[in-house]
Each structure stands twice: as structure tokens, then as C-alpha cells.
Design an enzyme around this catalytic site. Structure first.
Site, PDB file in Angstrom:
ATOM      1  N   ASP A  87     -59.884  -2.596 -19.137  1.00 42.50           N
ATOM      2  CA  ASP A  87     -58.609  -2.041 -18.676  1.00 42.50           C
ATOM      3  C   ASP A  87     -58.840  -1.036 -17.558  1.00 42.50           C
ATOM      4  OD1 ASP A  87     -57.436  -3.532 -20.669  1.00 42.50           O
ATOM      5  OD2 ASP A  87     -57.286  -1.849 -22.072  1.00 42.50           O
TER       6      ASP A  87
HETATM    7  N1  URA Z   1     -60.227  -3.405 -25.521  1.00 37.41           N
HETATM    8  C1  URA Z   1     -59.271  -2.687 -24.897  1.00 37.41           C
HETATM    9  O1  URA Z   1     -58.259  -2.347 -25.499  1.00 37.41           O
HETATM   10  N2  URA Z   1     -59.448  -2.359 -23.610  1.00 37.41           N
HETATM   11  C2  URA Z   1     -60.565  -2.677 -22.902  1.00 37.41           C
HETATM   12  O2  URA Z   1     -60.680  -2.318 -21.727  1.00 37.41           O
HETATM   13  C3  URA Z   1     -61.562  -3.405 -23.567  1.00 37.41           C
HETATM   14  C4  URA Z   1     -61.374  -3.761 -24.880  1.00 37.41           C
END
Ligand code: URA
Length: 216
Positions: A87
Site C-alpha cells: 500500500d
Molecule cells: N497488507 C496490507 O494491508 N497492506 C500492505 O501493504 C501489505 C499487506
């Protein structure tokens, strides 16, 4: 960049320093050294990045900066992409390559490479979550998650290892327990641990051993 390094005498072919960037050599028969280190020619490129916050794990975006924007010019390849997604606000270990088969081996749902994240939560972690995650939980929308390994580090800090990569998976997993994720950092994939001398925003080439460790 490469030309400058050659002009500066940083490149040797065998024992000979070359200063002419148009110098032709036989890549199969001759060894090339850059600053004393042997250069391994590879069809594909494999990079580890310590992703900072604020960048999209994408190859391009009309409005926002992507992880490719911080790959140094000399490491860039035309078809390079991030393997899997972190993310925008997630930091840590991100692999970039132009080798589609390699990327598929790391991300295919049938593969069970463990990916570990350090999570800081907005509340206290209940011990019962360890067993809940171990059994494989169902997210609010009915999505079933494979068993995950949770290790509590402190009252609101944990390491979690998952073997899949569903959309916002970790945030949604903790969400089922009413916990919000404040910080999320990927620290390892398989047996490959994010090098601690790689600062946020930095990239470097993966060694052959490190590439193997990603799958173990
Ligand atoms: N899970 C998440 O919620 N975000 C990420 O960036 C990776 C795994």
C-alpha cells in the site's frame, strides 16, 4: 552514468582499464569488473528496494509518484515492475524486476512463500488473535484467509507472516479484531530479510543467494 564511470577508469575488461565507452568486448569470453567487482550479465534485472511511504506500487500513475520514480537511472529497465503490491503508506521490502516468470513464482496463489510484516496497531493485541489467525480467519466480506503466524512483540506491536497477498490483507485481518494498523512494514520474503543497511528509499541489486532465499 555508465559512460562517466568508464571515462573515470572504473571499468576493467580482464586486467585492462578501458576508458572508451564504445569499446567492443566479448561478453562470453571476457570478464568485466566495475570498481573491482565482477559484473554478472543477466538477461533480467532483480532489485530490492526499501520502500518509503507515499509511493504507489505501480509502474506509472497520472497523478501520483510510483516506486519506479525512485529507482536510480542506471538501474532502470524498460519493462521493470514491482512484484506484488505494498500500500501507499506501507514501507519496507519490495522486489522489482523485468522477469515475469520470477515474479509469478513469488506471487502465484498456489505458492506458499511467507511474507513477514512488522505491524504497529492502535490498540492492544489480544493473545487470542494468535490462535484465530493460525486457524485462518474470514474477513468482513466473507473472504477466507489462509493460516497466518502472529508473534506478539509488545502490547501494540506484532510480526505477522502471511502466504498470500489479498488486497489490504493485513489491515483487514486486524480490522476483524477491531484494531487499526498505524504502521506497516514488510521485513522479509521467504528467508530473505530486508537488509538493515538499506535505508528507506534506497535500492540495490539482489545477489544470486538472496534471489534463492526469497523462495525458501
Ligand atoms: N497488507 C496490507 O494491508 N497492506 C500492505 O501493504 C501489505 C499487506
Amino acid at each position: 552514468m555508465a559512460k562517466t564511470q568508464i571515462h573515470r577508469g572504473k571499468v576493467k575488461i580482464g586486467d585492462t582499464v578501458i576508458r572508451d565507452p564504445s569499446h567492443i568486448f566479448d561478453a562470453e569470453a571476457q570478464e568485466v569488473f566495475y570498481k573491482g567487482e565482477k559484473v554478472v550479465f543477466s538477461e533480467y534485472i532483480y532489485i530490492v528496494m526499501n520502500k518509503p511511504k507515499g509511493l504507489l506500487s505501480a509502474t506509472e500513475d497520472k497523478k501520483q509518484k510510483t516506486v519506479l520514480d525512485i529507482v536510480p537511472y542506471e538501474m532502470k529497465r524498460k519493462n521493470m515492475f514491482p512484484v506484488g503490491r505494498l500500500d501507499k503508506d506501507t514501507t519496507g521490502l519490495l522486489i522489482l524486476t523485468d522477469d515475469g516468470t520470477f515474479a509469478h513464482r513469488l506471487t502465484a496463489p498456489s505458492k506458499t512463500v511467507g511474507k513477514t510484516y512488522r505491524v504497529v496497531l492502535d490498540g492492544e493485541i489480544d493473545e487470542t488473535l494468535v490462535d484465530l489467525f493460525k486457524g485462518g480467519i474470514t474477513l468482513a466480506d466473507g473472504t477466507l484467509c489462509k493460516p497466518a503466524n502472529l508473534r506478539i512483540i509488545d502490547k501494540n506491536i506484532a510480526d505477522i507472516t502471511i502466504t498470500e497477498g489479498k488486497y489490504h490483507q493485513i489491515k483487514r485481518m486486524f480490522g476483524t479484531a477491531g484494531l487499526g494498523v498505524v504502521e506497516l512494514k514488510r521485513t522479509s520474503i521467504g528467508r530473505f530479510i530486508l537488509p538493515n543497511n538499506l535505508a528507506e528509499g534506497e535500492c540495490r541489486y539482489l545477489t544470486e543467494k538472496e534471489k534463492e532465499n526469497l523462495f525458501r
